[in-house]
Every structure is written in structure tokens, then in C-alpha cells.
Design a protein around this motif. Structure first.
Motif: not given
Length: 577
Positions: A299-300, A121-127, A2-8
Motif C-alpha cells: 500500500x505504501x 495502484x489506487x486499489x492497493x493503496x486503498x487497503x 514521506x509523500x507516500x505516508x502523507x497520502x496514506x
């Protein structure tokens, strides 16, 4: 994937050295926890033996505990540093992409959505990186517990493995449900931000209308939906927690029961049973991963929202510069945003007015002329060069834009006028602080301000061109004049004025028109207007209707058509300038 997992995955790679420190401390702490039961078991056997040692095993226990505490302390520091680094990189990436994509992205996402995704959202994804590392470290005690129990007694391993399968299934289901619920919660957050920004933009209108209560209700309308998602997340967490909470104690009792039977039969010593009891606790500790799974789900979901934003293509530039030319603008079979099959040639140095009813495509044509947007079909050329082939510097130096409601960016008035204008001498590196304006640059800005009838009122400001924008209150007309001056300072070949004189008084507009035909007369001018006088003063007029060119001629020749006259009559009736 998934695009979210690629970004993670990208976020993990960009988390900096502190992620490595966190990985080392997490693994070391997990190994220390894994070694402690073995050393404690040996200590127990040593203390109850007939000939105890001199405290060797007890000293080893103390050393392991100290190491575990040190790893925890350093891990807390590394967690904060890693998350901050990841969030910083993600915010830079998001803001750079938003600005690089240009106005096309604003049509798809509102300002509130963009702010929410680049902020919360950037802060949550950064975790995500620290959550993945610390969560994955839980596998070490579990795997080590299985190995240790196998060495002690394989029957204990089999009992523990059955319970771990159940725990893994619970965690997997919780991750799937939590990701969906977290996405809905974040969407509701963004909706509130969108409504709040709209309300702040219209604060004067709301105060004048006395609709504070109604507007408050409108802004907070998504709150029940956000609360519903939050409650569902808590319920999902509670269900998973109860399930894991039931499985883990039962699993420990089952393993201890089997161990007790093996002890009674003489297959285990008391120290081995104690070690087995500790390893069961470590092995079943996978159930404590519930919190990590919940954080990973949020985060995802946040990464998915940012990935959706990043999917918008960024405008790319070529490497060509413009050849010598008068600024001839050509549109060949252009289709974009309501315009269809537009073929036009604007001779270099001409002043061409663009008129039409609301929605006819005037602003789209203006945006195409200087590549604020790209056509879905056809091409736009300046002096024979397709705009996408030009470098950013060549395009920025050739085209100047002025809008109906200009936004002034910079610390001072001079910074706002010179935004993007190359500074004579060595270029400043990106991100470096603003430097005082050079005399040559300042003279260029003053000449542009004089042409826009802005020099006089700027000089009356407390510090003239050096006045901070925050200390320079301006009317709508004064702001438009500064917007015009900024365009005049930039556009050496083409000036695009998108209804940029609508707030000017008649006298000022006439003076600006004289500058456009006088000292700025060598540049090509594309002027979107609702005023018949402006169209009459232009060399030619582009008359748009329903996304097509209805007429392209002098104003006097088009005036004989009653439908053309109706364009200006409609503007008068609707109150357009």
C-alpha cells in the motif's frame, strides 16, 4: 514524513464510517482475546477446587467466545466496505487531478502509467486504512499480555519482552525491504500496461505487418523483471517468516520454563500458569503481523506512485470575465516548450496562419493561445486579460479548439459537439446524467456543424444528432469535421485550429475556409497548417523557426524568402498535408 505516508494519512481520513466500525470491532475482539485466558484460568481453578461454583466462569467463557466471533464477522464486512470507500475516493482524487493538470501530465506520464496508477495502484493503496487498523489492533493483545504477565509474575514479563524486541526488529526490516520490492513490482506492471496500450493503438499496423509474435514479446518484455521482484518479495517474506517462526516458539518455551520453575516453588497456581501460557501466545502474536506488514508495504509503494502523480500542479483559474473586445491575442516575452522570447500581437478578428518545420513550436504556440499549457516565462493575454486570471467558464466560452485527431466524448453525436457548452436554463449539477438537447442548444450545434461541412453527413446517420457515437462509424475526415464543429460552437472570440483540416479533401477544406472568412470571420483565428494555400488565404502568417518567430507578415511578402518557401517544400517531401 514521506509523500507516500502523507497520502496514506489522507486516505485514512477519507475511509468513511466503516473504518470506525472496523476499529471498534478490532479493539473489542482484541480485548475479548485478552480477557479469555484470564477467564479460562479462573475456570480451571474453579473446576479443580473443592467447592466449584455453579458455572459462572464457564458462562463467561462462552460469552467472550461469542463476542469474539461476532467481532470477526462484522470486521470482515467492515474491511471490505472500508477498502472500497478508500479506493473510490482515491480514484476520484487521481482522475480529477489528472484531468485538472491537463496535457502537461501526459508529457510526464504515458496513458498506460496513468491507467495503472488510477486503477491497480489506487486499489492497493486503498487497503492501507484497514491494514493499519487491524495491524495496530495486534498491539492490544501484546500490551495486555505484558500487563497480565506482570500481574501474575514480573519474571515472565521480562522473558516475553526480550523476545518481542527481536520480533519488532524483524518486522521493521521486512517493511523496509518489502516497500522497495513492491515499488519495483508495480513499476514493471505499469511498463507492461504502457506497452499494451501502444500495441492496441497500433493493432491494425501490427496485423498488416504480421508482427504479432514480435509485438507479444515486446509487450511482455518486463515480465521477467516483474517475476524477479515477486520472487524477491516471497523470499523476503519467507526469511521474515522463518525468523519470526523460530523466535515465537522459543519465546513460548522460555516463558513456560520460567513459569514452571515458579510453579514448582509455589509462587504460581496451576490456573495462573495456564493463564500465563495463554498470555504468552497472545503477546507473541505480534509475530503474526507479518502479513499485515507486507500488505502495508504494498500500500505504501502504491501510495508513493500515486503521490508522484499528484505532485504535478493542477491548473488554477481566476475569477475575471472578459471585457467586450474583438479577441486580440498577445504573447509577451513567452518562453515554453521550445519557444523562446516570443512577442506577438494577433489583432482581433484576423485569420493568422502558423507555419514552420516539424519541431519549430507550432503546436506549443497553439496550446499557449488557449491555455492548454502555461508558459514558463512571459504571459499570454486575450483582450488585455492574462489567461490565468480568467475563470474556467470565461476561458471555455471564449476559446474553441480543433485538433488533427479529435477525440469525441459523450453518448451521442450532439453530446460530442456540445461537450462543455453551457445548456440554456438552470445548470445541471456535476455528475448528473445527460439530458436531451434543448432546441436552442441543438440549433447552435447544427449551425456549427454546417460551418464545418458536417451537418449533411450527420443528418444521414440513423438518428441524426441523437445517434450514439458507438453506432456512428466515421472516416478521419468526418471526425475532423465534427472536431471543427465543436470548436466553432465554443470559440466565440478565438478559434485555434491545430492542423485541424489535414484530413479534409480539397473541396471541403475550401468550404471550411469560406466559413472561417464568412460567418465566422468576426472571430480571431489561429490556424496551424502545412499548406501554402491555407497560409495564402490568411490575413497574416507567423513563421516559426527553432522556437523563435522568424517572420510575421503576409504570405506574399514572406514568399520572397527561399527559406520560407522551403518550409512548404519540406512538408511536401515528408508527405505532410
Amino acid at each position: 514524513m514521506r509523500s507516500s505516508d502523507r497520502l496514506v494519512t489522507r486516505i485514512v481520513r477519507r475511509s468513511g464510517p466503516w473504518l470506525g466500525v472496523l476499529a471498534v470491532t478490532s479493539v473489542t475482539g482484541a480485548l475479548a482475546q485478552l480477557a479469555l485466558p484470564f477467564v479460562l484460568g479462573r475456570t480451571v481453578d474453579d473446576l479443580v477446587s473443592a467447592a466449584p461454583s455453579r458455572g459462572m466462569w464457564l458462562g463467561a467463557c462462552v460469552a467472550i467466545v461469542v463476542a469474539a466471533v461476532a467481532c470477526d464477522a462484522l470486521g470482515v464486512w467492515a474491511t471490505g466496505a472500508c477498502s472500497a470507500r478508500a479506493s473510490e475516493w482515491l480514484r476520484h482524487l487521481t482522475v480529477r487531478h489528472v484531468l485538472g493538470a491537463g496535457p502537461a501530465l501526459n508529457r510526464r506520464f504515458s496513458e498506460g502509467e496513468l491507467a495503472t496508477r488510477a486503477g491497480v495502484n489506487a486499489e492497493e493503496a486503498g487497503r492501507a486504512p484497514e491494514t493499519l487498523v487491524t495491524g495496530a489492533a495486534l498491539v492490544i493483545p501484546t500490551a495486555g499480555g505484558l500487563v497480565a504477565l506482570t500481574l501474575i509474575d514480573p519474571w515472565l514479563t521480562l522473558t516475553l519482552a526480550v523476545g518481542l524486541v527481536v520480533i519488532v526488529l524483524v518486522l521493521r526490516a521486512f517493511l523496509r525491504v518489502s516497500t522497495t520490492l513492491a515499488g519495483g513490482y508495480q513499476e514493471a506492471q505499469g511498463d507492461i500496461a504502457v506497452r499494451l496500450i501502444d500495441a492496441l493503438a497500433g493493432a491494425r499496423t501490427i496485423a498488416a505487418a504480421g508482427t504479432l509474435a514480435e509485438e507479444k514479446a515486446r509487450v511482455l518484455a518486463p515480465l521477467p523483471r516483474m517475476r524477479a521482484h515477486a520472487m524477491e518479495m516471497w523470499r523476503a517474506n519467507a526469511r521474515a517468516g522463518v525468523q519470526a517462526g523460530v523466535v515465537v516458539p522459543l519465546l513460548e518455551v522460555a516463558v513456560l520454563g520460567v513459569g514452571g520453575i515458579r510453579l514448582a516453588s509455589g509462587d504460581l497456581s496451576a490456573g495462573e500458569l495456564y493463564s500465563a501460557a495463554r498470555y504468552v501466545v497472545l503477546g507473541a502474536g505480534l509475530g503474526s503481523a507479518l502479513g499485515y506488514v507486507g500488505r502495508l508495504a504494498r500500500a505504501r509503494a502504491a501510495a508513493g506512485r500515486i503521490a508522484e502523480l499528484l505532485s504535478e500542479p493542477v491548473r488554477t483559474y481566476g475569477r475575471r470575465s472578459l471585457p467586450p473586445g474583438p479577441g486580440r491575442l498577445e504573447l509577451r516575452g513567452v518562453t515554453a516548450g521550445g519557444l523562446s522570447g516570443v512577442d506577438l500581437t494577433v489583432p482581433g478578428g484576423c485569420a493568422v496562419a502558423v507555419v514552420g518545420r516539424s519541431g519549430a513550436g507550432k503546436s506549443v504556440l497553439a496550446a499557449l493561445a488557449g491555455r492548454l499549457t502555461d508558459p514558463s516565462g512571459g504571459e499570454v493575454l486575450l483582450d488585455g486579460v492574462a489567461l490565468p486570471e480568467l475563470s474556467r467558464e470565461a476561458l471555455g466560452g471564449a476559446v474553441g479548439y480543433a485538433f488533427e485527431r479529435p477525440v469525441l466524448i459523450g453518448e451521442t453525436v450532439a453530446d460530442a459537439l456540445g461537450l462543455g457548452l453551457p445548456e440554456p436554463g438552470p445548470a445541471r449539477p456535476p455528475g448528473s446524467p445527460e439530458t436531451p438537447q434543448s432546441p436552442e442548444r441543438l440549433e447552435t450545434l447544427r449551425a456549427a456543424a454546417r460551418a464545418a461541412c458536417a451537418d449533411a453527413f450527420v443528418r444521414r446517420l440513423p438518428a441524426g444528432y441523437g445517434t450514439p457515437l458507438a453506432d456512428a462509424p466515421m472516416s478521419g475526415g468526418e471526425r475532423q469535421r465534427l472536431g471543427l464543429a465543436r470548436a466553432f460552437a465554443h470559440g466565440r472570440r478565438l478559434l485555434v485550429l491545430d492542423d485541424a483540416t489535414s484530413s479534409l479533401d480539397t473541396l471541403t477544406e475550401r468550404r471550411v475556409s469560406e466559413a472561417l472568412t464568412g460567418e465566422l470571420g468576426g472571430r480571431t483565428r489561429l490556424i496551424v497548417t502545412h499548406r501554402a494555400a491555407t497560409a495564402a488565404a490568411a490575413d497574416r502568417v507567423i513563421w516559426l523557426e527553432d522556437g523563435r518567430v522568424r517572420g510575421y507578415d503576409r504570405h506574399r511578402a514572406l514568399w520572397d524568402d527561399p527559406r520560407y518557401r522551403a518550409v512548404f517544400q519540406a512538408a511536401d517531401r515528408t508527405g505532410a498535408p
